[in-house]
Design a protein around this motif. Structure first.
Motif, PDB file in Angstrom:
ATOM      1  N   ALA A   7       0.874  -1.170   0.186  1.00 47.94           N
ATOM      2  CA  ALA A   7       0.192  -0.051   0.003  1.00 47.94           C
ATOM      3  C   ALA A   7       0.919   1.419   0.046  1.00 47.94           C
ATOM      4  O   ALA A   7       1.857   1.284   0.965  1.00 47.94           O
ATOM      5  N   ILE A   8       0.789   2.124  -0.958  1.00 50.08           N
ATOM      6  CA  ILE A   8       1.408   3.185  -1.114  1.00 50.08           C
ATOM      7  C   ILE A   8       0.460   4.550  -0.673  1.00 50.08           C
ATOM      8  O   ILE A   8      -0.743   4.684  -1.062  1.00 50.08           O
ATOM      9  N   ILE A   9       0.834   5.213   0.421  1.00 50.45           N
ATOM     10  CA  ILE A   9      -0.084   6.431   0.782  1.00 50.45           C
ATOM     11  C   ILE A   9       0.468   7.821   0.157  1.00 50.45           C
ATOM     12  O   ILE A   9       1.463   8.030   0.333  1.00 50.45           O
ATOM     13  N   GLY A  10      -0.486   8.210  -0.868  1.00 47.44           N
ATOM     14  CA  GLY A  10      -0.166   9.552  -1.432  1.00 47.44           C
ATOM     15  C   GLY A  10      -0.034   9.211  -3.079  1.00 47.44           C
ATOM     16  O   GLY A  10       0.981   8.402  -3.415  1.00 47.44           O
ATOM     17  N   ALA A  11      -0.624  10.058  -3.913  1.00 50.02           N
ATOM     18  CA  ALA A  11      -0.430   9.711  -5.505  1.00 50.02           C
ATOM     19  C   ALA A  11       0.102  11.108  -5.858  1.00 50.02           C
ATOM     20  O   ALA A  11      -0.041  11.350  -6.973  1.00 50.02           O
ATOM     21  N   GLY A  12       1.156  11.818  -5.252  1.00 45.31           N
ATOM     22  CA  GLY A  12       2.087  12.841  -5.823  1.00 45.31           C
ATOM     23  C   GLY A  12       3.151  12.205  -6.497  1.00 45.31           C
ATOM     24  O   GLY A  12       3.201  11.069  -6.788  1.00 45.31           O
ATOM     25  N   GLN A  13       4.201  12.914  -6.659  1.00 45.66           N
ATOM     26  CA  GLN A  13       5.386  12.523  -7.365  1.00 45.66           C
ATOM     27  C   GLN A  13       6.170  11.242  -6.623  1.00 45.66           C
ATOM     28  O   GLN A  13       6.492  10.399  -7.436  1.00 45.66           O
ATOM     29  N   ALA A  14       6.174  11.549  -5.499  1.00 44.18           N
ATOM     30  CA  ALA A  14       6.719  10.374  -4.386  1.00 44.18           C
ATOM     31  C   ALA A  14       5.815   9.218  -4.786  1.00 44.18           C
ATOM     32  O   ALA A  14       6.660   7.777  -4.746  1.00 44.18           O
ATOM     33  N   GLY A  15       4.820   9.165  -4.494  1.00 47.29           N
ATOM     34  CA  GLY A  15       3.907   7.850  -4.799  1.00 47.29           C
ATOM     35  C   GLY A  15       3.661   7.339  -6.084  1.00 47.29           C
ATOM     36  O   GLY A  15       3.981   6.075  -6.074  1.00 47.29           O
ATOM     37  N   LEU A  16       3.716   7.960  -6.950  1.00 48.60           N
ATOM     38  CA  LEU A  16       3.612   7.675  -8.467  1.00 48.60           C
ATOM     39  C   LEU A  16       5.154   6.956  -8.795  1.00 48.60           C
ATOM     40  O   LEU A  16       5.310   5.945  -9.264  1.00 48.60           O
ATOM     41  N   ALA A  17       6.192   7.519  -8.343  1.00 49.77           N
ATOM     42  CA  ALA A  17       7.554   6.776  -8.396  1.00 49.77           C
ATOM     43  C   ALA A  17       7.610   5.874  -7.762  1.00 49.77           C
ATOM     44  O   ALA A  17       8.374   4.444  -8.304  1.00 49.77           O
ATOM     45  N   THR A  18       7.301   5.464  -6.580  1.00 54.40           N
ATOM     46  CA  THR A  18       6.916   4.221  -5.921  1.00 54.40           C
ATOM     47  C   THR A  18       6.194   3.123  -6.825  1.00 54.40           C
ATOM     48  O   THR A  18       6.757   1.807  -6.608  1.00 54.40           O
ATOM     49  N   ALA A  19       4.865   3.472  -7.150  1.00 54.48           N
ATOM     50  CA  ALA A  19       4.296   2.599  -7.819  1.00 54.48           C
ATOM     51  C   ALA A  19       5.073   2.153  -8.884  1.00 54.48           C
ATOM     52  O   ALA A  19       4.921   0.737  -9.268  1.00 54.48           O
ATOM     53  N   HIS A  20       5.717   3.012  -9.590  1.00 55.38           N
ATOM     54  CA  HIS A  20       6.534   2.446 -11.129  1.00 55.38           C
ATOM     55  C   HIS A  20       7.699   1.595 -10.531  1.00 55.38           C
ATOM     56  O   HIS A  20       7.874   0.467 -11.066  1.00 55.38           O
ATOM     57  N   ALA A  21       8.355   1.878  -9.515  1.00 54.79           N
ATOM     58  CA  ALA A  21       9.425   0.890  -8.905  1.00 54.79           C
ATOM     59  C   ALA A  21       8.720  -0.490  -8.671  1.00 54.79           C
ATOM     60  O   ALA A  21       9.230  -1.594  -8.601  1.00 54.79           O
ATOM     61  N   ALA A  22       7.506  -0.239  -8.050  1.00 54.11           N
ATOM     62  CA  ALA A  22       6.934  -1.556  -7.716  1.00 54.11           C
ATOM     63  C   ALA A  22       6.554  -2.420  -8.720  1.00 54.11           C
ATOM     64  O   ALA A  22       6.688  -3.745  -8.632  1.00 54.11           O
ATOM     65  N   ASN A  23       6.124  -1.773  -9.848  1.00 58.05           N
ATOM     66  CA  ASN A  23       5.842  -2.332 -11.026  1.00 58.05           C
ATOM     67  C   ASN A  23       7.083  -3.151 -11.845  1.00 58.05           C
ATOM     68  O   ASN A  23       7.032  -4.542 -12.129  1.00 58.05           O
ATOM     69  N   HIS A  24       8.054  -2.698 -11.709  1.00 52.41           N
ATOM     70  CA  HIS A  24       9.374  -3.304 -11.790  1.00 52.41           C
ATOM     71  C   HIS A  24       9.880  -4.472 -11.312  1.00 52.41           C
ATOM     72  O   HIS A  24      10.680  -5.199 -11.631  1.00 52.41           O
ATOM     73  N   ASN A  25       9.237  -4.378  -9.823  1.00 54.63           N
ATOM     74  CA  ASN A  25       9.639  -5.637  -9.098  1.00 54.63           C
ATOM     75  C   ASN A  25       8.302  -6.629  -9.133  1.00 54.63           C
ATOM     76  O   ASN A  25       8.591  -7.621  -8.354  1.00 54.63           O
ATOM     77  N   GLY A  26       7.583  -6.450 -10.046  1.00 52.05           N
ATOM     78  CA  GLY A  26       6.526  -7.366 -10.448  1.00 52.05           C
ATOM     79  C   GLY A  26       5.220  -7.162  -9.242  1.00 52.05           C
ATOM     80  O   GLY A  26       4.732  -8.038  -9.174  1.00 52.05           O
ATOM     81  N   VAL A  27       5.304  -6.192  -8.741  1.00 46.60           N
ATOM     82  CA  VAL A  27       4.158  -6.002  -7.714  1.00 46.60           C
ATOM     83  C   VAL A  27       3.054  -4.870  -8.172  1.00 46.60           C
ATOM     84  O   VAL A  27       3.400  -3.809  -8.931  1.00 46.60           O
TER      85      VAL A  27
END
Length: 347
Positions: A7-27
């Motif tokens: 779970a990522i809290i926040g969809a600003g630049q930090a949250g979106l970058a974290t979601a992208h990194a998660a995708n690269h980890n297959g999450v």
């Protein structure tokens, strides 16, 4: 109750970058955002805000900012870019869900939103960053000041300040930019505790951010140097020229306020209409209050973005989290990758 891996809290630049990194980890993460649209704090910044980094150094991982890479994007361009970036992520971004409470349990975390939704997550990344909660400094007499007190978080344009005497407190990039803009319609002073040091925006024909990246300073932990040195302001010459006219001017910090008057360090007293605080922000992490993740001042206890007190909890977007650029568009992606790698190792 719904169970999710991240779970990522926040969809600003930090949250979106974290979601992208998660995708690269297959999450496939769930992103909980309080606002009605992705974009974090960007919709709330003043109308004329212009990045001090060119577009080529202002994109998030995997998707360059469109248009001329050497231009300096405006606020609305950044917001459009972030919302487009969000639309291309493999993430469940749920807007309008403000996280009110996070509980740490033996089986992970339980996140509860203001509208009563509960999500159980194995790991959590707090990405509400450092630009959500405006900081009001301790200024002698501020509680008795009878003029208008405004933080830059509430400032939009100079339209309503015509003919006023205005003091802008704080000499960072935003403070200087706003002071110069206000001086077109008002009499403005920039009050700072340290001198403003002008940094050439394009030394030897290259943007200063090019030099930061090439030299390695972009990822260097320069917190002590930054805090103890003069306030650096990136400038292509326009702001130095504006201050050279005498309006705005730069003054040493005043000693106190009283009614509608300010007393300067040299003893001069004058009446002012508006005190505008360009004094930064603090992380908005109240939802972690019961987890043991924060110190007595509400600051996160962490090392490089990994909680030192709560296993499975990470942060992205904090100022100087790991480097000089941690809280910037170009720095959050690097930190997000680092934090997710470490969280995975600890599982």
């Amino acid at each position: 109750m719904e169970h999710v891996p991240l779970a990522i809290i926040g969809a600003g630049q930090a949250g979106l970058a974290t979601a992208h990194a998660a995708n690269h980890n297959g999450v496939h993460p769930v992103v909980l955002e309080a606002a009605e649209h992705p974009g974090g704090s960007w919709p709330d910044y003043y109308d004329s805000l212009t990045l001090f980094s060119p577009a080529r150094f202002s994109g998030l991982p995997g998707r360059a900012m469109p248009g001329d890479p050497d231009r300096y994007p405006l606020r609305d361009e950044v917001l459009d870019y972030l919302r487009d970036y969000a639309s291309h992520l493999d993430a469940d971004i749920r807007c309008g869900h403000r996280v009110e409470r996070v509980e740490h349990t033996p089986k992970g975390f339980v996140l509860t939103t203001g509208d009563g939704v509960a999500v159980r997550a194995r790991t959590v990344v707090a990405a509400t960053g450092g630009f959500t909660r405006p900081h009001t400094p301790s200024l002698l007499g501020l509680d008795t000041f009878s003029g208008q007190v405004l933080h830059t978080a509430a400032y939009r344009s100079p339209d309503s300040f015509s003919g006023q005497r205005v003091i802008v407190v704080g000499g960072g990039n935003s403070g200087v930019q706003i002071a110069a803009e206000l001086a077109e319609v008002a009499q403005v002073s920039l009050a700072t505790r340290k001198p403003v040091a002008w940094a050439n925006q394009r030394p030897l024909g290259r943007d200063i951010h090019w030099w930061f990246v090439r030299s390695g300073l972009d990822s260097a932990p320069l917190r002590r140097i930054w805090q103890n040195g003069p306030t650096l302001v990136n400038d292509d010459g326009r702001y130095r020229a504006a201050f050279a006219t005498g309006n705005p001017d730069r003054r040493d910090m005043f000693t106190h306020l009283d009614g509608d008057k300010v007393t300067w360090s040299d003893g001069a007293v004058e009446t002012i209409d508006t005190l505008l605080l360009a004094t930064g922000y603090r992380p908005a992490l109240d939802y972690l209050a019961t987890t043991g993740a924060l110190d007595d001042q509400g600051q996160p206890l962490h090392h490089g973005g990994l909680s030192t007190t709560v296993p499975g909890l990470g942060y992205v977007g904090l100022e100087f989290q790991r480097s000089f650029s941690s809280a910037t568009l170009r720095g959050v992606g690097r930190d997000a990758r680092h934090v997710l790698r470490r969280l995975q190792r600890r599982r």
